[in-house]
Structures are given as C-alpha cells and as structure tokens.
Design an enzyme around this catalytic site. Structure first.
Site, short mmCIF file in Angstrom:
data_model
loop_
_atom_site.label_atom_id
_atom_site.label_comp_id
_atom_site.label_asym_id
_atom_site.label_seq_id
_atom_site.Cartn_x
_atom_site.Cartn_y
_atom_site.Cartn_z
N GLU A 129 99.46 4.50 15.07
CA GLU A 129 99.46 3.04 15.02
C GLU A 129 99.16 2.34 16.35
O GLU A 129 98.57 1.27 16.34
CB GLU A 129 100.83 2.56 14.50
N SER A 409 83.13 17.19 -22.85
CA SER A 409 82.07 16.63 -23.69
C SER A 409 82.24 15.15 -24.01
O SER A 409 81.34 14.55 -24.61
CB SER A 409 81.98 17.42 -24.99
#
Length: 786
Positions: A129, A409
């Site tokens: 940070e 499919s």
C-alpha cells in the site's frame, strides 16, 4: 553664419517628431532627467498577450490564495471523533416486492497493538500500500494528481492516497467519493501526522481496514482466512492479507476460485516489493509458497440461499461501480433485488426434489455434488431466481456465479446463431441451414480452407452418424458436425456471436479455435442464462440486472441502465430457437417437457463428466441449471459417475428435470405463450407446447431415475465432450421435501438505521432460501430435507 537651410541629401527628408512619436530633444532630456523612458504603445495582436508584470502578478495572487486557503483550511478543519463506520450498520436486502429476506450481520473487529503484529506482516502491508510510509509526508500531492489524471483520461480508477489518508478515511470520515470529503481528508491527514506517531497511524490503519469476509482489521482477517491470531501469521500469509486490501472480494479465491491467478499475481507483487525494499532476502522470497486461505465461516444468518444472493448482489454493485466495496461495507443501505419470492421458492423446491432429496451420505460420489441455477426474464433482463448451493454456511462458493466449469455442448447454439447471422456456407459452398447435411463420422478430421486442421473430435461412445442434417445433429449433439461447422463459420465469428449474446469477453478458455463449439470455455451459470435470454428475446441483448433499487437515508443511488440492443438478427436468433425446440421435443432434453410449455434448450456435459448442464427457455423465462462435481475438502473438480445412484449424470437428467419442475411452478397460473418465430427457409415452427406435465415413457426410457439401477452408458473417455442422453425425471419422495418445514418467525433484526422497520424476515413458511425450521438446513442427525 547664414540663415539659409542646408542642402538636402538625396533620399533623406526631415520628419516631424510629433508625428512619429519620437520625443523631441527637449522631451527626451526631460525624460532622462526624470530617470525613465516612455515605452512604445502596444498595437495589434500584442495587446492580447499579457506582460511579464501581469503574469508575475497573477502568479503571486494565486500563490497567496493557495497559501491563504491552506492556512484557513488547516485552522478550520478539526480532527473529528471516530465516524459511524467504527459502529457498522447492517445492509437490508429485499425481494422485488419490497419484503425483506436478509441483513448482512454485525461488524467483526478486534483491535490489536502494533507490537502484536509481526514485523514481516507489517512490512507486507507497507509493500502493498505505501512503501515510503515512514519517510514521506502525510499526503502525496504528486500521487493524487497522477491518480486524478489517470481516472480522467480513462486509465481506470487510480488510488493516490497514503496510508495516513486511508486511515483518516476509514476511521474519521467515510468512503463517499466527494470533493468535500477529499478536502477534509487532506487537512486531517496533515494534522494527524503532526500529532500522532507513524506507528500509531499504522496501528490504526491495520485495525480499521476492511479485508473482506466481514473482517475489519488484521486480527479479524487472520481469523477469517487462516483461523489463527495475527501474531501467528507467516510472511506469506501476511502478504496475502495485504493483497486483499486492494480488492477484498476479487482476491478471495474461496469465493472466486477463477481469480486465483490474479490473487497470486498480487501476492507476488507484494513479496517482490519487500525484496526491493530489502525487507526480506531473495533467498527467503524464493522459498515462500502461496498460502491458500481456509474456507470461509459465514454468519449463521446467511444460511441457505441468503449468503449466495448477498454476495452476488455485492459483486454486482461493485463491478458496475454503483458503490465501492469499502463504502458498502459501512452499511446502512436498503437494497431491493430483482428476485421474485415465488420463483425463488420454486427453484429451491425443484433442486431439493430432483437432487438434494436423492443424496445419500453412504455414496462417496454424492459428497461431491454441487448445483447452480439462475433464471432471467428475457423481456427485462431481471434475475428472478438464483440457486447458489445447498447452504452458504456449508458450501461457500456460489455455483451460479463461479466461472470454472466447462459448459460443454450448451455452447453449440452459439455456433448455429453465428452461422445464420453471418450467412455462412460449408466448405463446398452450401448455405448452412437447419436441413444442411454434414458428415457426422466419429473422429472425423476438421477440414479448413487449406486442408486438415489436425483436430478430430470424437462423438459420444464413438458413434458415427454418416451424413446428418444440422437439426438432427443438434438433437443428438454430434461433436464432429459442430466442430466442422465452427470452422466453416469461422471460430472468431463464433466467439464474437457468443459475446454479443452475453458471454463475457474475459471468460476463461474462450478461444477462437474449432473446439470452441464443444464448450471448453467456463462462463458461469448466470452468464449462460443471460446469453440464452438473448436468444429468447429474438436476438436482443441487455446485461442482466440483479438490483432494482438502492437507498440510504432516503436517497436513491444511480444504477446502471439496462440498454437492450439487437446484437444478432431476429431471424438468426429465431432459427436457432426453432432447432433447439427439437432438442426438448425429441432430442436429449425430453425431461424438460415436464414444464408443459413450448420450450427450447440444449444439454451439455463437461469433459470427464465433471459437470452437466441444461440451458433452456420459454418465451417468458430463460433458466440454466448445472450439476457440478467438486471434492469438498480439496476443492478439486471431480467426475459425477455414480452420483445420485446413476452411472453418470448428463444434462438431460437432473439438470433438465430441475428446469422442467421449476419452469412449471414459476409460470403456474399464466397462459402458455407460443413462440413467435421468424425463421430461415428449412426451419420448422411447431407452436404446440413441448410435451406435457409428464413425459411419456417412450421419451424417457433410456436412462434410470435417481437412485435406480445402474444400467446407463459407460463413462466417456477422457478428452472428448460427450453428447447427451435423455434421463427419466427423478421421483420426489412421498410427502414431498421432509426437511423444509418452515422458516424463521418473529424476533428478527433491530429496526434499520435508515428508518426501515424491523420485525421477522420470514413468514413461517418455506421461504425460498433452503432453510428448515430454525433457519438452518438441518444436519444429518436432525434430518436434512434432502
């Protein structure tokens, strides 16, 4: 001396000093005596250019204003008391009709001293940070300007805050993205930096930051992710927790397993930063392995389906930038979802009847069974029902939104739609239409414009079909036909059609190769529902909507507009629908005829039978259901062979059975709307309802019901995507669903901070969230309602 004038020289003429602006000798002498010289007048465009005196004066005025404003702001802005985020409120979640179904709990925070946090963990946070925290000032104007510029120029929302500024935002102010808040943050940060030590500020930051999983502060995060106290964290674990500060939900790989690569990249960034700052050696860095976090332990108030829906809503709001995660976590929001109570009930009932009631703890395969489902209104794009899993407190990952199972499919309709949209032809120049024939020979080599492609997929059980029409190949899900068709259309065009219909461009394994037709890509159940809803909507696509309204303190937050666009032609979409109707009427999904409605859809099975899908729709409702296999301990994907007492699970079995029961119940009391199709030549448009409430034996004789004898087809060899075999819908046990005996009554949460009333959330009946009796799904000893 003579008074005559001197003779003029050629080319020279005397000038009148007053006419030229040149001072006379007397005037010049007077000016010199006064110590100054008159400047020439500025003419033309030069009059528009400011002089250096004007520029200098303007700069001085601006500087004085800035300095004055700084001192005024510094003196006027006081360090306030801790904000209400330190006493977090709950968010309230409601059905579309306004009735509440959940609150997201109370704050989870435990403050610790900085000395209790290992130095390596602290440094990991700094590496993630603010690496110059101890040497820099409280604010970094250069970083703030850079972040603002990147945001304005479209490079994405950038962070330009120091740890001090983030702490001020977390503890003293709030998460609102306003200029006023940023100005206050600026001055409070400077004051705080003068009044408190860097160690005190870092300690406050680590105790107030949000790490996801409802954990505020690093001690709560250590418990939530690793089940240990912060002082027992390793550097590797600390680096992972530090990574979460950037995007808690995105990097929680338990909730989003598909994001593991991103989480590991962020983790590596943190550790590489520690090496760069000489906080750990390269040797020590090389020996660290990614520390997979433990399973989440959600609040009991999120049992059943509640937790899944809340997490999906949060993801929707943050991904669409309605509100950022930290701001939402402060609470106080009243969120109206698009879920419809009756349809949510119906979907949970259907899963319980068709799958959960058939689970047997004596069967090893049953412990791997997972179910995900989603249902969307094609006309509005609203999500009306969602099923995430058996219980959020037991299975944390939302099976409706995860993106890590192949769709098999069920991807084939996108090949059809693309062929019709692009007026594609076969290799020998014949237009692709429903009656166009293809060679369905098993392991037939796919042929490209330049010859063999090297790809020869197998059909289920090695069956060859010879020449077969496209419509019949769809009914039987013939892999050889669709792989060749994808090559004929162009894999890149197939990919684009799928995206146009609603499949996210970033979907894993979505690549433009002939194999795209067999569904190796891993969109979520909700993604597939959105795409099939576009087919149901005659080719018009609008991004799904899960939230109808968000308010706080009586004010509404703006929500994304659901702009519906015609992404493929109506004829292309409707011709695809006409073919998919055959899959339900006489193909691999006859079990879906139990809906008693005109229906279209497609079955699908992932490689090695690790997931089975059915994606289908009526003119009024699009719904996708998937049954997935996953080891509950290792989280490894597992084949479903033997689950529910079946030799195998395919899309025509439990997924289609769930779909049929749910669709019948969800649309009960409404007329059966026929499809209104504009189809290409060669298509059939049968408007009669698909089947009846009970499929005939002739439609369903090829596969046993759940719990029946194991007489089905053998497992599919690895490496091929099987076609589907229709399965008999499972019979519900006598008396229905024994574990579902009522919901919570009375009591309920406290009155909402935003003025909403409290009271019981549930009404004492089956509530659509999979909760039995006391709001939890019953355990094995007490009867689990399966």
């Amino acid at each position: 001396m003579s008074d005559e004038q001197p003779e003029q020289q050629p080319g020279w003429a005397p000038r009148d000093p007053t006419a030229s602006g040149t001072p006379s000798p007397e005037e010049a002498a007077a000016q010199r005596a006064q110590g100054k010289r008159k400047r020439p007048r500025r003419t033309g465009w030069r009059r528009l250019v400011p002089t250096w005196r004007m520029v200098l004066g303007g700069v001085l005025i601006v500087l004085l204003l800035i300095i004055g404003g700084f001192f005024a702001g510094y003196n006027l802005v006081e360090i306030p008391a801790a904000n209400s985020a330190a006493i977090k409120q709950s968010n309230v979640y409601l059905y579309s009709d306004g009735s509440a179904f959940a609150r997201d709990g109370t704050v989870n925070r435990e403050n610790v001293r900085l000395s209790q946090i290992p130095l390596g963990v602290r440094r990991a946070v700094l590496a993630a940070e603010d690496r110059d925290f101890y040497s820099e000032s409280a604010v970094d104007p250069q970083a703030m300007l850079r972040a603002a510029w990147n945001t304005v120029t479209g490079k994405g929302k950038q962070g330009g805050s120091t740890i001090t500024q983030q702490y001020v935002k977390n503890y003293y102010l709030g998460q609102q993205q306003t200029i006023t808040r940023k100005v206050k943050e600026f001055f409070i940060s400077i004051k705080l930096d003068r009044e408190e030590s860097k160690d005190d500020i870092l300690q406050g930051y680590l105790n107030t930051s949000y790490f996801g999983r409802n954990a505020y502060g690093i001690q709560a995060a250590a418990q939530a992710y690793y089940g240990k106290n912060v002082q027992d964290l390793s550097i590797a674990q600390g680096a992972y927790l530090a990574s979460l500060l950037n995007a808690p939900s995105a990097y929680d790989i338990a909730a989003h397993p598909e994001n593991k690569a991103r989480a590991e990249a962020r983790w590596n960034y943190v550790l590489d930063g520690m090496v760069k700052e000489d906080w750990i050696s390269e040797t020590a860095r090389a020996g660290l392995k990614f520390p997979v976090p433990g399973k989440a332990k959600p609040s009991s108030g999120l049992a059943g389906q509640r937790g899944y829906v809340i997490q999906a809503v949060k993801d929707y709001l943050t991904s669409n930038k309605v509100i950022d995660e930290d701001t939402l976590a402060t609470g106080g929001y009243r969120i109206t979802t698009t879920l419809q109570h009756a349809k949510q009930d119906a979907l949970v009932h259907a899963v319980d009847d068709q799958v959960n009631s058939h689970l047997d703890k004596s069967r090893a395969a049953d412990r791997n069974v997972r179910v995900g489902g989603a249902s969307v209104d094609p006309a509005s794009g609203r999500v009306v029902a969602m099923y995430g899993g058996i219980d959020y407190t037991k299975q944390y990952v939302n099976n409706a939104t995860r993106r890590d199972y192949q769709v098999g499919s069920t991807f084939k309709p996108f090949v059809l739609a693309s062929a019709f949209e692009n007026d594609s032809t076969t290799q020998d120049g014949r237009p692709i239409a429903p009656d166009t024939t293809y060679d369905g020979t098993d392991h037939r080599m796919v042929q490209g414009p330049s010859g063999p492609t090297g790809y020869a997929p197998g059909n289920e059980d090695g069956k060859s079909y010879g020449n077969i029409p496209v419509s019949e190949a769809t009914d039987k899900s013939v892999n050889a036909v669709f792989a060749q068709m994808a090559e004929d259309v162009g894999p890149a065009r197939v990919l684009q059609t799928a995206i146009d219909l609603g499949i996210p461009k970033s979907t894993p394994d979505l690549t433009p190769t002939p194999s795209i037709a067999l569904g190796p890509a891993t969109p979520s159940v909700l993604d597939m529902t959105e795409a099939y809803a576009s087919l149901a909507g005659h080719g018009r696509h609008g991004t799904y909507t899960l939230v109808g309204k968000v308010t706080k303190s009586g004010q509404d937050l703006p929500l994304p507009e659901n702009n519906t666009v015609q992404t493929i032609s109506r004829q292309a979409a409707d011709t695809t629908t006409s073919i998919l109707r055959g899959v339900v009427d006489h193909g691999t999904a006859t079990a879906a005829r139990s809906a008693g409605r005109p229906a279209a859809g497609k079955t699908g099975t992932a490689e090695d039978d690790k997931a089975a899908w059915f994606a289908g729709y009526t003119p009024d409702l699009a719904t996708v259901v998937a049954v997935m296999g996953q080891d509950p301990t290792s989280a490894v994907h597992k084949p479903l062979y033997g689950a529910l007492g079946l030799p195998r699970i395919n899309g025509g079995g439990p997924p289609a059975q769930i779909w049929g029961q749910y669709t019948a119940d969800a649309l009960d009391g409404t007329p059966a709307t026929p499809f209104d199709l504009d189809v290409r030549p060669g298509s059939k448009q049968d408007q009669s309802p698909s089947g009846s409430a009970s499929p005939s034996p002739s439609d369903t004789s090829s596969s046993p019901s759940p719990g029946g004898p194991s007489t089905g087809p053998a497992p599919t060899p690895s490496g091929s995507t099987p076609a589907e075999t229709p399965s008999l819908p499972g019979e519900s046990p006598a008396g229905g669903n024994p574990g579902v005996i009522g919901g919570l009554t009375g009591g309920g949460p406290e009155p909402g901070a935003d003025g909403s009333d409290g009271g019981g959330i549930d009404d004492g009946r089956y509530d659509g969230w999979g909760n039995a009796g006391d709001g939890f799904r019953g355990n094995d000893e007490g009867g689990n309602g399966r």
